[in-house]
Motif scaffolding. Structure first.
Motif, PDB file in Angstrom:
ATOM      1  N   TRP A  45      -8.233   6.556   8.322  1.00 37.64           N
ATOM      2  CA  TRP A  45      -8.130   5.760   7.103  1.00 37.64           C
ATOM      3  C   TRP A  45      -9.104   4.581   7.166  1.00 37.64           C
ATOM      4  O   TRP A  45      -9.805   4.294   6.189  1.00 37.64           O
ATOM      5  N   ILE A  46      -9.165   3.903   8.310  1.00 32.16           N
ATOM      6  CA  ILE A  46     -10.087   2.768   8.472  1.00 32.16           C
ATOM      7  C   ILE A  46     -11.527   3.246   8.298  1.00 32.16           C
ATOM      8  O   ILE A  46     -12.327   2.598   7.614  1.00 32.16           O
ATOM      9  N   TRP A  99       0.821  -1.202   0.000  1.00 22.97           N
ATOM     10  CA  TRP A  99       0.000   0.000   0.000  1.00 22.97           C
ATOM     11  C   TRP A  99       0.861   1.260   0.000  1.00 22.97           C
ATOM     12  O   TRP A  99       0.471   2.286  -0.544  1.00 22.97           O
ATOM     13  N   PHE A 127      -3.366   5.624   2.285  1.00 24.12           N
ATOM     14  CA  PHE A 127      -2.896   4.936   3.486  1.00 24.12           C
ATOM     15  C   PHE A 127      -1.887   5.828   4.218  1.00 24.12           C
ATOM     16  O   PHE A 127      -1.014   6.415   3.598  1.00 24.12           O
ATOM     17  N   ASP A 149      -1.807   2.380  -2.291  1.00 31.03           N
ATOM     18  CA  ASP A 149      -2.955   3.148  -1.815  1.00 31.03           C
ATOM     19  C   ASP A 149      -2.436   4.490  -1.305  1.00 31.03           C
ATOM     20  O   ASP A 149      -1.895   4.569  -0.210  1.00 31.03           O
ATOM     21  N   SER A 203     -12.570   5.742   6.552  1.00 33.37           N
ATOM     22  CA  SER A 203     -12.812   6.036   5.131  1.00 33.37           C
ATOM     23  C   SER A 203     -13.032   4.749   4.341  1.00 33.37           C
ATOM     24  O   SER A 203     -13.827   4.717   3.405  1.00 33.37           O
ATOM     25  N   ARG A 204     -12.324   3.685   4.693  1.00 33.54           N
ATOM     26  CA  ARG A 204     -12.506   2.398   4.020  1.00 33.54           C
ATOM     27  C   ARG A 204     -13.875   1.816   4.351  1.00 33.54           C
ATOM     28  O   ARG A 204     -14.539   1.231   3.504  1.00 33.54           O
ATOM     29  N   GLY A 261     -16.828   1.109   1.669  1.00 33.50           N
ATOM     30  CA  GLY A 261     -17.389  -0.236   1.540  1.00 33.50           C
ATOM     31  C   GLY A 261     -18.899  -0.271   1.696  1.00 33.50           C
ATOM     32  O   GLY A 261     -19.573  -1.097   1.105  1.00 33.50           O
TER      33      GLY A 261
END
Length: 119
Positions: A82-83, A44, A56, A53, A85-86, A90
């Motif tokens: 970041w988590i 990443w 990241f 990414d 945003s993921r 999703g």
């Protein structure tokens, strides 16, 4: 930002003055939080990797090692953003099925229902 040595002055991760203390996570904790392998994290971050990414978080240097040597860590708040945003990426456009007929009835149809931010 410095964390005081006196535990009474650093209650609930707050420094004197009410600022939140920054926490630095080493690779082992980052891997546990994200749930991927070490090589994936480094992919990443690698500009030449097809799995790069750019969103990241970059690690920070913790020691004065020269070149590629030396301890690094990730700022916990950056990793949490970041988590989040993921997770948001999703859940966008996620669909779930809802059974329109009674449970166990033959010939029942499932309807696709778009959900936004549904947990």
């Amino acid at each position: 930002m410095c964390i005081t040595d006196n535990k009474a002055d650093n209650v609930f991760g707050l420094e004197l003055g009410g600022k939140q203390a920054a926490r630095v996570l080493r690779l082992k904790l980052v891997l546990e939080r994200v749930g991927v392998s070490r090589s994936t994290v480094y992919d990443w971050m690698n500009l030449n990797s097809p799995r790069h990414d750019p969103s990241f978080p970059h690690p920070i240097k913790l020691s004065s090692g020269s070149g590629r040597c030396g301890a690094v860590g990730w700022i916990e708040s950056d990793l949490c953003r970041w988590i989040d945003s993921r997770i948001a990426a999703g859940w966008r456009g996620r669909i779930r099925t809802e059974n329109k007929s009674s449970f166990g009835q033959r010939g029942g149809r499932a309807a696709l229902v778009a959900t936004e931010g549904d947990c």
